[in-house]
Design a protein around this motif. Structure first.
Motif: not given
Length: 1159
Positions: A251, A254-257, A259, A261-262, A264, A267
């Protein structure tokens, strides 16, 4: 983290019995529990099952109807072919894989969970050994507490066995299968079923209720099941924790990617998964907390040791498996407290649990506070009375040392060091591993590599061998090099087999800057080297360790052969050089002579040097010293020891070969001449010489005693020596003058030199060895038993120093001859009484401390007779006879109106009245009346009180036969309750006792009554002159006819007095017209009373019936181990018997005694 304040699954009537945490360094951390979303905050209580919805009830009824074909009232039955159908039968047989058994149960649970749960409930009930079955209507309409009560009533009351305690390989395998089934069940259900708020709630509720039962089988089985269930849940919680950590990392990544490439959706999925895992973790923690607070906290203090052991074993598994949650002071404190458990089985589980933790060095920081708090207790357990516990305690201390050397103080290490000299080999080997780890392990790899190429005295082992020698010399109190070598043999074999280094240390001169070895160190090194040679060549432990020679394995045999070849190759060159160095001494230099003798003695101890005829040289040396009296004491001591070894090697040759008569006569002459020299040395002015001569005399008299002819060696009869009365008296006098002395006298004899504590301990150790050597002569019938009277009389005064030796001597002599031992005991009391009369005069102050001391000694002697009055009746009666004769031995010179001089001795004798049977009291009383006149019977003055009290103890003895621990205490907790089950049939015991009574009456009436035992002639005690004066002043009164020698050598005469007195009583009754039937009735009443008094109490712990009875049982445990269980609600309560805490063995054993055998 498992919360500590969540509600517990237990009955509301069961009170918490946990240890108080007040003042403890281990404080329990309390964390608020969290209630789950949409879930109850607590599982149902033990007395209440989860509620069923209407749909559940419908499924239950349908399932019951559908299962009626294969079940009787909901309980599975075996099919026609006899195949197992119930879970209990399947698990007991163990023919099916546990995985498939659990899968089948899960499949049935999915189809109808109530029927499946009913099978699981009956599984636990049947595993407890209960014959009852929980039926569908009971499961539907009754609470858990009612079901358990119903099952308790259907228990088999005739047998205390149940599957977990039954012997045999089948039931041992059943326990393993039982535990495996629970673990596999949780593992297979961990992803869905355990979270349905029904299956686990029902199981935990049932197990909690069963663990609170008064029935041992229910408590034991359910506790084991709950602990294994907890272990499986801990594994589930650990997996959940790992999944949570992985999900959290995913988590965060994924959250630190960026915006763009994230993902949602990913997440959201990870967030939802993390939330579900947290909820599952909370649910598992709730279950674990319910088991821990509802079952573990109460059962780790259960009255049954097996239950306590199960709890401690499993908590160790939890702490090792999930250290982040369990390895903290809140859980470690339970293990620490239980280190003080009274049962060795429980203490052993504690130590093994801790070993698994201390093995992992990464856990040491978490164990630091526990180590500081309980280190002293762990170190003290190295001296545990249970050898298995002591071994594991030493191993644990070794692990603590390996993890942190600073954790143990020098004092802690020294407490373990001396155990290398223990007679119990596993303890000694464990201590050897500790010693090796502490002193002989090389901690510098670079220095070790640099020294690896060097050999001999400069090799890596050079300094270690010097350190071993210093250690051996510092522990000179033991002087057992063979034991030290054997203890280190497994852990330090490389060091002990470096014979090249040892010989170079003895032969070569030290290099510049190296300190030379002293003569004392060289002698110690020779002794250690000889022991290593013997250990390698013989490949078995020294004498005193182990039960005998065992068969070597192929690997051990090969190692033995290789070692022998290596020894031969090395010492065929080195031994001549070592011996020649010992012969180079200058005869005019005492120092060199002494060094040579020491070395020769050390070699002669392990090697046959008789071809050098060392005995002749040493004998001439000793004769010269005796005639001229100018020989240094150390030379005399070494010459005596060397001569002793020479005699032993000559005996070995004779016993292993076919000796001629001439060989036997030569050896006999040699032994006789050496015994004479040793006897002359007993009068030497130097104490070390006298002590050495005494020890050698005792050893040789033991070796060349009548036991030499045993085992088909009758041909060695010419070598048997029996000490004459003069030698016996000298040996006894030596013991009196050199053993039973005050510390102040010893200090004065050392010319005022100040002794430190170590020297005092060493001096005491020497005196104990002297006493033990003489006591062995008494025990093996080499010295007359009555010589022990002079030893027994010092039992109270020197109890702290020699109490264990005297007690062991008393026990062994009683096994040899009960009557003779009793006569020796009364003789020792008579000697003390005579000494007191000579010191204070005939008018003794009966309230003085000296008189009280003699009475207290008599009381201690009386306690040693134990509870079995039938076995000791003749001995006790003989003791009373001798005491009565001694009391009336002399008449008062003032006339018959005055009491005899020894009358006060009857007050001492009355201490033994409680050991007489009722009928024997009448016999002894009749014998006493033979010495009494009518005037004596009517006197009531104070001087006649001993006679009055003694007569009363014989006449009013109804309660004396009951043998109370506290001399008349009527404490209810010390008394025992009888039941019909434990009492033999009345008519059977009556017949046995009547036949026994008849055997006493049918003795030979022509046998004379033996006389009193005479004290041995002493040569150096104060009693000699006083006894002579006493004989001149007072005329001896002959009360009985008979020869003393006849008595001493005729066992029939020793046991016939009581029967003769019985016969005289019967004749007297016949003359007065007493008919046979009245006599028979009296005998029957006496036998009946005796039977009721001697009935043994029986303690059964299958079922408890009241709180008061449980309190009696719990007295066996410390205050911190008491279980306060609620009253039983069983319909058929049984009368519970309180345990009998009075045991004759407990009287004889004292806490201050040493735990090692003396002989």
């Amino acid at each position: 983290m498992i919360t500590s304040d969540l509600p517990v699954l237990q009955d509301s009537t069961n009170e918490t019995t946990a240890h108080s945490d007040a003042g403890s360094e281990l404080e329990e951390t309390e964390v608020k529990g969290k209630r789950k979303r949409g879930r109850p905050g607590r599982p149902p209580s033990a007395a209440k099952k989860p509620r069923k919805s209407p749909g559940d009830k419908g499924r239950l009824e349908a399932g019951a109807r559908g299962a009626s074909r294969g079940r009787a009232n909901g309980h599975p039955q075996q099919n026609g072919e006899g195949d197992p159908v119930t879970l209990f039968e399947v698990v007991k047989l163990g023919k099916s894989a546990m995985q498939s058994v659990v899968d089948d149960w899960i499949e049935s649970y999915k189809q109808d969970r109530d029927i499946a749960l009913l099978d699981l409930i009956n599984f636990f009930i049947q595993c407890s050994g209960c014959r009852g079955t929980v039926r569908i209507e009971m499961f539907r309409n009754m609470q858990n507490a009612e079901i358990i009560r119903k099952m308790t009533e259907e228990f088999d009351e005739d047998s205390g066995d149940y599957p977990l305690t039954m012997p045999g390989p089948q039931w041992k395998k059943f326990r393993s299968n039982f535990c495996e089934f629970i673990g596999v069940l949780i593992r297979q259900c961990q992803y869905s079923i355990i979270y349905d708020e029904y299956m686990m709630d029902t199981v935990i509720s049932l197990l909690t209720g069963l663990s609170d039962s008064q029935v041992r089988a229910f408590r034991h089985t359910s506790t084991l099941a709950a602990m294994k269930l907890m272990t499986a849940l801990v594994n589930v919680a650990l997996n959940l924790s790992i999944h949570q950590d992985n999900t959290q990392r995913q988590y965060e990544a994924e959250r630190n990617k960026m915006i763009g490439k994230r993902a949602n959706e990913r997440l959201e999925l990870l967030l939802q998964k993390r939330k579900e895992l947290q909820e599952n973790q909370d649910e598992i923690e709730n279950m674990m907390n319910s088991i821990f607070k509802g079952i573990f906290v109460h059962r780790y203090r259960d009255a049954i040791a097996e239950i306590r052991a199960v709890c401690i074993e499993e908590i160790g598994v939890w702490m090792k498996m999930y250290s982040d949650a369990f390895l903290n002071d809140s859980y470690l404190k339970y293990v620490g407290w239980t280190l003080h458990d009274r049962q060795g089985e429980v203490r052993l589980k504690c130590l093994k649990a801790l070993q698994s933790l201390y093995t992992n060095r990464e856990l040491f920081p978490k164990l630091e506070l526990f180590t500081n708090r309980f280190k002293d207790r762990i170190v003290s357990m190295t001296l545990d009375k249970e050898y298995d516990v002591a071994v594991e305690a030493i191993r644990l201390v070794t692990l603590i040392l390996h993890g942190s050397e600073e954790a143990l103080s020098n004092e802690d290490c020294e407490n373990v060091y001396h155990l290398v000299y223990s007679a119990h080999r596993p303890v000694a080997v464990a201590a050897g591993e500790f010693l090796h780890k502490k002193l002989f392990s090389r901690h510098d790899p670079q220095a070790e590599e640099a020294l690896a190429k060097r050999r001999g005295r400069n090799s890596p082992n050079g300094n270690l061998i010097r350190m071993l020698v210093l250690f051996f010399l510092e522990s000179e109190l033991h002087e057992h090099a063979a034991y030290l070598v054997d203890s280190l043999w497994e852990s330090s074999q490389e060091l002990l087999k470096d014979w090249e280094c040892m010989t170079e240390l003895l032969l070569e001169e030290p290099v510049q800057g190296e300190e030379a070895m002293s003569d004392r160190q060289e002698s110690a090194l020779i002794e250690l080297m000889v022991c290593t040679i013997r250990q390698a060549a013989e490949a078995h432990p020294p004498v005193g360790r182990g039960t005998g020679k065992r068969v070597l394995t192929a690997k051990e045999r090969k190692t033995q052969i290789d070692d022998r070849n290596k020894l031969t190759e090395h010492f065929i060159i080195a031994l001549p050089m070592l011996l020649s160095k010992g012969e180079e001494a200058d005869d005019d230099d005492i120092y060199n002579v002494l060094s040579t003798l020491k070395r020769l003695t050390s070699f002669h101890n392990a090697h046959d040097l008789t071809k050098w005829d060392l005995f002749s040289n040493c004998y001439r040396l000793l004769r010269t010293g005796i005639e001229h009296g100018a020989m240094p004491e150390q030379i005399v001591v070494q010459a005596l020891q060397c001569s002793h070894y020479s005699i032993l090697w000559q005996l070995v040759k004779i016993t292993e070969g076919s000796p001629s008569k001439e060989d036997l006569l030569v050896l006999r002459k040699t032994v006789k001449s050496f015994l004479a020299v040793c006897q002359q040395c007993l009068s030497n002015v130097n104490t070390p010489v006298k002590e050495q001569a005494f020890m050698l005399l005792c050893d040789l008299l033991m070796i060349f005693s009548h036991q030499l002819m045993t085992g088909g060696r009758e041909g060695l009869q010419p070598l048997v020596f029996n000490p004459d009365s003069g030698l016996q008296s000298e040996l006894l006098s030596f013991v009196m003058d050199h053993v039973f002395i005050d510390q102040d006298d010893e200090n004065q004899s050392m010319e005022g030199d100040e002794e430190d504590e170590a020297n005092k301990i060493e001096a005491l150790h020497k005196r104990r060895n002297l006493l033990a050597a003489f006591s062995k002569l008494i025990i093996y019938d080499i010295v007359d038993m009555h010589a022990a009277a002079d030893i027994f009389k010092h039992y109270m005064k020197y109890y702290n120093d020699y109490g264990d030796i005297i007690k062991e001597t008393l026990s062994k002599t009683r096994q040899i001859d009960k009557i003779q031992c009793a006569k020796t005991l009364i003789l020792s009391l008579q000697q003390l009484f005579n000494e007191l009369v000579q010191e204070q005069g005939p008018n003794l102050d009966r309230t003085s401390a000296h008189v009280s001391g003699i009475k207290e000694l008599a009381r201690r002697f009386a306690l040693t007779f134990g509870l079995d009055q039938i076995k000791t009746r003749e001995a006790v009666a003989t003791l009373h006879k001798d005491g009565i004769e001694f009391a009336f031995k002399y008449q008062n010179q003032k006339g018959q109106d005055y009491p005899p001089p020894n009358l006060a001795f009857l007050e001492v004798l009355s201490e033994f009245s409680s050991k007489l049977l009722r009928q024997d009291k009448k016999t002894v009383h009749s014998y006493l009346e033979k010495f009494l006149t009518e005037q004596m019977m009517e006197r009531r003055e104070d001087v006649w009180l001993p006679l009055i009290s003694y007569r009363n103890s014989l006449v009013t003895g109804g309660e004396d036969d009951r043998m109370s621990v506290n001399s008349g205490s009527s404490s209810s907790k010390a008394s025992s309750v009888r039941n019909k089950k434990g009492r033999p049939p009345l008519h059977k015991k009556r017949v046995e006792d009547e036949s026994l009574e008849g055997s006493w009456l049918n003795r030979n009436e022509n046998i004379h009554t033996p006389g009193t035992l005479q004290a041995p002639q002493l040569t150096s005690t104060v009693l000699r002159e006083n006894t002579r004066q006493m004989g001149e002043q007072i005329q001896e009164h002959e009360s009985e006819q008979g020869s003393e020698q006849d008595f001493l050598h005729n066992p029939q005469m020793q046991i016939s007095w009581l029967g003769q007195q019985k016969l005289e009583d019967l004749n007297r009754k016949d003359r007065t017209g007493m008919n046979y039937m009245k006599g028979r009735t009296g005998v029957r009443h006496a036998v009946r009373g005796l039977m009721e008094d001697d009935a043994e109490p029986i303690f059964e712990d299958v079922m408890m019936s009241s709180r008061g009875q449980l309190e009696d049982m719990n007295e066996e445990f410390e205050d911190t181990m008491v279980i306060d269980l609620p009253p039983s609600r069983n319909r058929r309560e049984r009368a519970e018997l309180r345990p009998d805490f009075f045991d004759s063995a407990a009287i004889i054993e004292d806490d201050s005694g040493f735990g090692m055998p003396m002989f």
